[in-house]
Design a protein around this motif. Structure first.
Motif, PDB file in Angstrom:
ATOM      1  N   ALA A 160      15.492   1.010   0.129  1.00  0.00           N
ATOM      2  CA  ALA A 160      16.612   0.349  -0.566  1.00  0.00           C
ATOM      3  C   ALA A 160      17.730  -0.045   0.385  1.00  0.00           C
ATOM      4  CB  ALA A 160      17.144   1.255  -1.671  1.00  0.00           C
ATOM      5  N   ARG A 161      18.078   0.823   1.305  1.00  0.00           N
ATOM      6  CA  ARG A 161      19.149   0.522   2.260  1.00  0.00           C
ATOM      7  C   ARG A 161      18.771  -0.647   3.157  1.00  0.00           C
ATOM      8  NH1 ARG A 161      24.489   2.911   2.690  1.00  0.00           N
ATOM      9  NH2 ARG A 161      24.402   4.826   1.463  1.00  0.00           N
ATOM     10  N   ARG A 162      17.564  -0.597   3.679  1.00  0.00           N
ATOM     11  CA  ARG A 162      17.117  -1.667   4.584  1.00  0.00           C
ATOM     12  C   ARG A 162      16.953  -2.995   3.864  1.00  0.00           C
ATOM     13  NH1 ARG A 162      12.103  -0.218   8.153  1.00  0.00           N
ATOM     14  NH2 ARG A 162      11.376   0.970   6.342  1.00  0.00           N
ATOM     15  N   ARG A 163      16.686  -2.917   2.565  1.00  0.00           N
ATOM     16  CA  ARG A 163      16.522  -4.139   1.776  1.00  0.00           C
ATOM     17  C   ARG A 163      17.854  -4.629   1.193  1.00  0.00           C
ATOM     18  NH1 ARG A 163      12.688  -3.685  -2.924  1.00  0.00           N
ATOM     19  NH2 ARG A 163      12.894  -5.956  -2.803  1.00  0.00           N
ATOM     20  N   TYR A 164      18.921  -3.876   1.418  1.00  0.00           N
ATOM     21  CA  TYR A 164      20.237  -4.200   0.844  1.00  0.00           C
ATOM     22  C   TYR A 164      20.166  -4.300  -0.683  1.00  0.00           C
ATOM     23  CZ  TYR A 164      21.388  -5.224   5.695  1.00  0.00           C
ATOM     24  OH  TYR A 164      21.578  -5.120   7.062  1.00  0.00           O
ATOM     25  N   ILE A 165      19.455  -3.362  -1.277  1.00  0.00           N
ATOM     26  CA  ILE A 165      19.401  -3.283  -2.742  1.00  0.00           C
ATOM     27  C   ILE A 165      20.663  -2.579  -3.221  1.00  0.00           C
ATOM     28  CG2 ILE A 165      18.134  -2.385  -4.726  1.00  0.00           C
ATOM     29  CD1 ILE A 165      16.710  -4.648  -3.193  1.00  0.00           C
TER      30      ILE A 165
END
Length: 215
Positions: A160-165
């Protein structure tokens, strides 16, 4: 006297062996049963019947109960089995047993049209992720006031963090958009909310509350 003491020692040592299976079973099953009873009570008090299936809420409550690092008695459930034209975003206060918010929420553009059918944890997939999330801090970015999320479900949303969710407001997450297009607008994987509610919701759930997303 010695024989009585010896008999007492034997009794003390051996009874736990015979009782151990029952004790272990009770220890394992009782928390599950108790959690289900609490979930049922909260579900009824919050007036969720007819809005959200009980099994969905129960699973969400278990996700909350087992979430590491939670700091707030708040549970957000996103029921992606519902079409985007229905209100499928629920925020429940588990301290007062009240439904605080019930509104629309988007899914990813590559997850489907009216209904989300495809989910991913892959960077740049532009699909929605399922599982348990923990809310973190807020910031102002390209989508305005936004809330960072940490994915707690390994392999399903831990990118989620890496995907900017993040949770943010969007002009395409409104009833007006549905009336004009027949479906809710779609994000790049973020759970986007109606603009007029997003800040209030974000300020309520930020800082360590649990979000449970399912399909």
């Amino acid at each position: 006297m010695k024989r009585a003491i010896y008999f007492f020692i034997l009794l003390f040592c051996y009874i736990p062996q015979y009782a151990s299976a029952t004790t272990i079973q009770s220890t394992v099953q009782q928390p599950q049963k108790n959690t289900d009873l609490v979930a049922k009570y909260v579900y009824e008090k919050a007036g969720l019947k007819g809005k959200l299936d009980f099994d969905v809420f129960k699973n969400g409550y278990h996700a909350y109960y087992n979430a590491q690092g939670r700091k707030k008695q708040l549970l957000t459930i996103i029921d992606y089995s519902k079409p985007s034209t229905e209100k499928r975003f629920f925020v429940v206060d588990l301290k007062t047993n009240r439904l605080l918010f019930h509104t629309y929420v988007t899914h990813g553009v590559n997850s489907g049209g009216v209904t989300a059918k495809h989910f991913s944890n892959i960077v740049n997939s532009r699909q929605t992720s399922l599982g348990t999330f923990l809310t973190d801090t807020t910031y102002y970015g390209g989508n305005g006031y936004s809330l960072r999320l940490d994915g707690l479900t390994k392999g399903m949303n831990d990118n989620a963090r890496r995907r900017y969710i993040v949770v943010h407001g969007a002009p395409y997450a409104t009833e007006d958009f549905i009336r004009r297009h027949g479906y809710l607008g779609r994000s790049w994987g973020c759970p986007a909310l109606p603009k007029h509610l997003s800040k209030k919701i974000i300020d309520t759930i930020k800082g360590g509350s649990v979000i449970y997303a399912r399909a």
